[in-house]
Design a protein around this motif. Structure first.
Motif, PDB file in Angstrom:
ATOM      1  N   LEU A   1      11.247   7.840   7.155  1.00  0.00           N
ATOM      2  CA  LEU A   1      12.200   6.729   7.277  1.00  0.00           C
ATOM      3  C   LEU A   1      11.475   5.418   7.545  1.00  0.00           C
ATOM      4  O   LEU A   1      11.831   4.376   6.986  1.00  0.00           O
ATOM      5  CB  LEU A   1      13.196   7.022   8.400  1.00  0.00           C
ATOM      6  CG  LEU A   1      14.342   6.019   8.522  1.00  0.00           C
ATOM      7  CD1 LEU A   1      15.255   6.077   7.300  1.00  0.00           C
ATOM      8  CD2 LEU A   1      15.160   6.286   9.786  1.00  0.00           C
ATOM      9  N   LEU A   2      10.455   5.443   8.389  1.00  0.00           N
ATOM     10  CA  LEU A   2       9.716   4.216   8.707  1.00  0.00           C
ATOM     11  C   LEU A   2       8.557   3.984   7.726  1.00  0.00           C
ATOM     12  O   LEU A   2       7.805   3.031   7.901  1.00  0.00           O
ATOM     13  CB  LEU A   2       9.193   4.260  10.151  1.00  0.00           C
ATOM     14  CG  LEU A   2      10.287   4.415  11.228  1.00  0.00           C
ATOM     15  CD1 LEU A   2       9.681   4.392  12.613  1.00  0.00           C
ATOM     16  CD2 LEU A   2      11.360   3.340  11.093  1.00  0.00           C
ATOM     17  N   THR A   3       8.420   4.816   6.740  1.00  0.00           N
ATOM     18  CA  THR A   3       7.483   4.751   5.614  1.00  0.00           C
ATOM     19  C   THR A   3       6.009   4.812   6.019  1.00  0.00           C
ATOM     20  O   THR A   3       5.608   4.285   7.047  1.00  0.00           O
ATOM     21  CB  THR A   3       7.693   3.484   4.742  1.00  0.00           C
ATOM     22  OG1 THR A   3       7.168   2.347   5.389  1.00  0.00           O
ATOM     23  CG2 THR A   3       9.147   3.300   4.367  1.00  0.00           C
ATOM     24  N   TYR A   4       5.249   5.474   5.152  1.00  0.00           N
ATOM     25  CA  TYR A   4       3.799   5.556   5.357  1.00  0.00           C
ATOM     26  C   TYR A   4       3.170   4.169   5.266  1.00  0.00           C
ATOM     27  O   TYR A   4       2.204   3.856   5.959  1.00  0.00           O
ATOM     28  CB  TYR A   4       3.163   6.462   4.298  1.00  0.00           C
ATOM     29  CG  TYR A   4       3.474   7.924   4.468  1.00  0.00           C
ATOM     30  CD1 TYR A   4       3.119   8.605   5.638  1.00  0.00           C
ATOM     31  CD2 TYR A   4       4.112   8.646   3.464  1.00  0.00           C
ATOM     32  CE1 TYR A   4       3.395   9.951   5.791  1.00  0.00           C
ATOM     33  CE2 TYR A   4       4.389   9.995   3.613  1.00  0.00           C
ATOM     34  CZ  TYR A   4       4.028  10.643   4.772  1.00  0.00           C
ATOM     35  OH  TYR A   4       4.301  11.987   4.931  1.00  0.00           O
TER      36      TYR A   4
ATOM     37  N   TYR B   1       3.213   2.293   8.573  1.00  0.00           N
ATOM     38  CA  TYR B   1       2.805   3.080   9.742  1.00  0.00           C
ATOM     39  C   TYR B   1       1.899   2.278  10.676  1.00  0.00           C
ATOM     40  O   TYR B   1       2.116   2.234  11.887  1.00  0.00           O
ATOM     41  CB  TYR B   1       2.095   4.359   9.288  1.00  0.00           C
ATOM     42  CG  TYR B   1       1.564   5.177  10.446  1.00  0.00           C
ATOM     43  CD1 TYR B   1       2.403   6.034  11.161  1.00  0.00           C
ATOM     44  CD2 TYR B   1       0.228   5.072  10.846  1.00  0.00           C
ATOM     45  CE1 TYR B   1       1.922   6.779  12.228  1.00  0.00           C
ATOM     46  CE2 TYR B   1      -0.253   5.815  11.914  1.00  0.00           C
ATOM     47  CZ  TYR B   1       0.590   6.659  12.597  1.00  0.00           C
ATOM     48  OH  TYR B   1       0.112   7.376  13.667  1.00  0.00           O
ATOM     49  N   GLU B   2       0.879   1.641  10.109  1.00  0.00           N
ATOM     50  CA  GLU B   2      -0.082   0.880  10.931  1.00  0.00           C
ATOM     51  C   GLU B   2       0.611  -0.269  11.665  1.00  0.00           C
ATOM     52  O   GLU B   2       0.316  -0.531  12.832  1.00  0.00           O
ATOM     53  CB  GLU B   2      -1.211   0.343  10.057  1.00  0.00           C
ATOM     54  CG  GLU B   2      -2.135   1.411   9.481  1.00  0.00           C
ATOM     55  CD  GLU B   2      -2.908   2.160  10.554  1.00  0.00           C
ATOM     56  OE1 GLU B   2      -3.132   1.589  11.646  1.00  0.00           O
ATOM     57  OE2 GLU B   2      -3.282   3.328  10.320  1.00  0.00           O
ATOM     58  N   LYS B   3       1.534  -0.930  10.982  1.00  0.00           N
ATOM     59  CA  LYS B   3       2.235  -2.060  11.618  1.00  0.00           C
ATOM     60  C   LYS B   3       3.128  -1.589  12.767  1.00  0.00           C
ATOM     61  O   LYS B   3       3.212  -2.242  13.804  1.00  0.00           O
ATOM     62  CB  LYS B   3       3.059  -2.821  10.572  1.00  0.00           C
ATOM     63  CG  LYS B   3       2.199  -3.573   9.558  1.00  0.00           C
ATOM     64  CD  LYS B   3       3.048  -4.413   8.626  1.00  0.00           C
ATOM     65  CE  LYS B   3       2.159  -5.195   7.662  1.00  0.00           C
ATOM     66  NZ  LYS B   3       2.942  -6.063   6.751  1.00  0.00           N
ATOM     67  N   PHE B   4       3.806  -0.452  12.568  1.00  0.00           N
ATOM     68  CA  PHE B   4       4.627   0.092  13.658  1.00  0.00           C
ATOM     69  C   PHE B   4       3.743   0.527  14.824  1.00  0.00           C
ATOM     70  O   PHE B   4       4.091   0.322  15.994  1.00  0.00           O
ATOM     71  CB  PHE B   4       5.459   1.281  13.166  1.00  0.00           C
ATOM     72  CG  PHE B   4       6.779   0.898  12.558  1.00  0.00           C
ATOM     73  CD1 PHE B   4       7.800   0.397  13.349  1.00  0.00           C
ATOM     74  CD2 PHE B   4       7.005   1.033  11.201  1.00  0.00           C
ATOM     75  CE1 PHE B   4       9.027   0.038  12.804  1.00  0.00           C
ATOM     76  CE2 PHE B   4       8.221   0.674  10.643  1.00  0.00           C
ATOM     77  CZ  PHE B   4       9.231   0.182  11.431  1.00  0.00           C
ATOM     78  N   SER B   5       2.607   1.099  14.504  1.00  0.00           N
ATOM     79  CA  SER B   5       1.674   1.542  15.538  1.00  0.00           C
ATOM     80  C   SER B   5       1.173   0.354  16.363  1.00  0.00           C
ATOM     81  O   SER B   5       1.112   0.418  17.589  1.00  0.00           O
ATOM     82  CB  SER B   5       0.489   2.264  14.889  1.00  0.00           C
ATOM     83  OG  SER B   5      -0.407   2.732  15.857  1.00  0.00           O
ATOM     84  N   ASP B   6       0.836  -0.742  15.688  1.00  0.00           N
ATOM     85  CA  ASP B   6       0.385  -1.958  16.395  1.00  0.00           C
ATOM     86  C   ASP B   6       1.511  -2.549  17.240  1.00  0.00           C
ATOM     87  O   ASP B   6       1.282  -3.012  18.363  1.00  0.00           O
ATOM     88  CB  ASP B   6      -0.100  -3.009  15.379  1.00  0.00           C
ATOM     89  CG  ASP B   6      -1.387  -2.582  14.688  1.00  0.00           C
ATOM     90  OD1 ASP B   6      -2.077  -1.683  15.220  1.00  0.00           O
ATOM     91  OD2 ASP B   6      -1.700  -3.144  13.615  1.00  0.00           O
TER      92      ASP B   6
ATOM     93  N   VAL C   1       9.823  -7.768  19.905  1.00  0.00           N
ATOM     94  CA  VAL C   1       9.745  -8.761  18.824  1.00  0.00           C
ATOM     95  C   VAL C   1       8.967  -8.200  17.638  1.00  0.00           C
ATOM     96  O   VAL C   1       9.384  -8.329  16.476  1.00  0.00           O
ATOM     97  CB  VAL C   1       9.081 -10.065  19.333  1.00  0.00           C
ATOM     98  CG1 VAL C   1       8.783 -11.011  18.172  1.00  0.00           C
ATOM     99  CG2 VAL C   1       9.985 -10.755  20.351  1.00  0.00           C
ATOM    100  N   LYS C   2       7.843  -7.560  17.914  1.00  0.00           N
ATOM    101  CA  LYS C   2       7.007  -7.022  16.830  1.00  0.00           C
ATOM    102  C   LYS C   2       7.701  -5.894  16.081  1.00  0.00           C
ATOM    103  O   LYS C   2       7.645  -5.823  14.847  1.00  0.00           O
ATOM    104  CB  LYS C   2       5.668  -6.539  17.400  1.00  0.00           C
ATOM    105  CG  LYS C   2       4.711  -7.664  17.756  1.00  0.00           C
ATOM    106  CD  LYS C   2       3.334  -7.118  18.085  1.00  0.00           C
ATOM    107  CE  LYS C   2       2.327  -8.257  18.279  1.00  0.00           C
ATOM    108  NZ  LYS C   2       0.968  -7.754  18.511  1.00  0.00           N
TER     109      LYS C   2
END
Length: 203
Positions: free
Chosen positions: A164-167, A170-175, A187-188
């Motif tokens: 759902l949050l797409t591969y 992934y890096e942006k969600f992790s950050d 905010v991020k």
């Protein structure tokens, strides 16, 4: 001549050709009947079969016609989210819509998404959605096992080929999750969610 005697010749640049005693021509070994044979024409029987197969392949019904006749069913589970919504014509997968509406109405219980439902009930619900039916979730079997509906939602998300949050994000969600303060984190995460593809954002 043995292979060991030939191998050194392969790596010597000054040798342009193999010595004749190292080469064996296969022409001498091929039977005369094979070299002189002419390809046989296709028989009338085989010609008719080929024509039939070509006609059959060209006359195949379209995917849309197969769906209208009820022969072809669209997959629900394990299907790409964007592709599924495009084929079904929905904004949000029906399985998620039905399950979330049911949970909001009946599922205010402890651990609705944490506890698992009965496996047979989950598989029964899955089969009905995969058969393009909308099951009656108000049946006693599901009311008494509300957790199977929550488990079905988790199963749907788990089987998506692209989460759902797409591969890709992934890096942006992790950050975003690793931000120093709660306010900055919020905010991020909000910014990254805005970058989701429309089908994923709506779901």
């Amino acid at each position: 001549t043995t292979t060991l005697n030939i191998l050194p010749l392969l790596f010597l640049p000054q040798v342009g050709f193999f010595p004749s005693e190292c080469v064996e021509l296969i022409n001498d070994k091929v039977p005369q009947s094979v070299t002189n044979s002419v390809p046989k024409p296709v028989s009338k029987k085989h010609g008719k079969l080929i024509t039939f197969l070509r006609t059959f392949m060209k006359s195949r019904p379209t995917k849309q016609k197969l769906k209208q006749r009820g022969i072809l069913k669209e997959r629900v589970f394990g299907c790409d989210l964007g592709e599924h919504l495009l084929n079904s014509g929905h904004d949000v997968p029906q399985v998620l819509k039905s399950c979330t509406e049911f949970i909001e109405k009946h599922g205010i219980v402890d651990g609705i998404y944490r506890l698992s439902g009965i496996a047979s009930n989950i598989q029964k619900l899955r089969h009905e959605f995969d058969s393009e039916q909308i099951p009656d979730l108000t049946k006693d079997i599901y009311i008494q096992d509300i957790h199977c509906v929550g488990s079905l939602c988790k199963l749907y998300f788990r089987e998506l080929p692209n989460p759902l949050l797409t591969y890709q994000l992934y890096e942006k969600f992790s950050d975003a999750v690793s931000a120093a303060t709660d306010e900055e984190r919020l905010v991020k995460i909000h910014d990254v969610i805005q970058q989701l593809p429309p089908p994923h954002y709506r779901s």
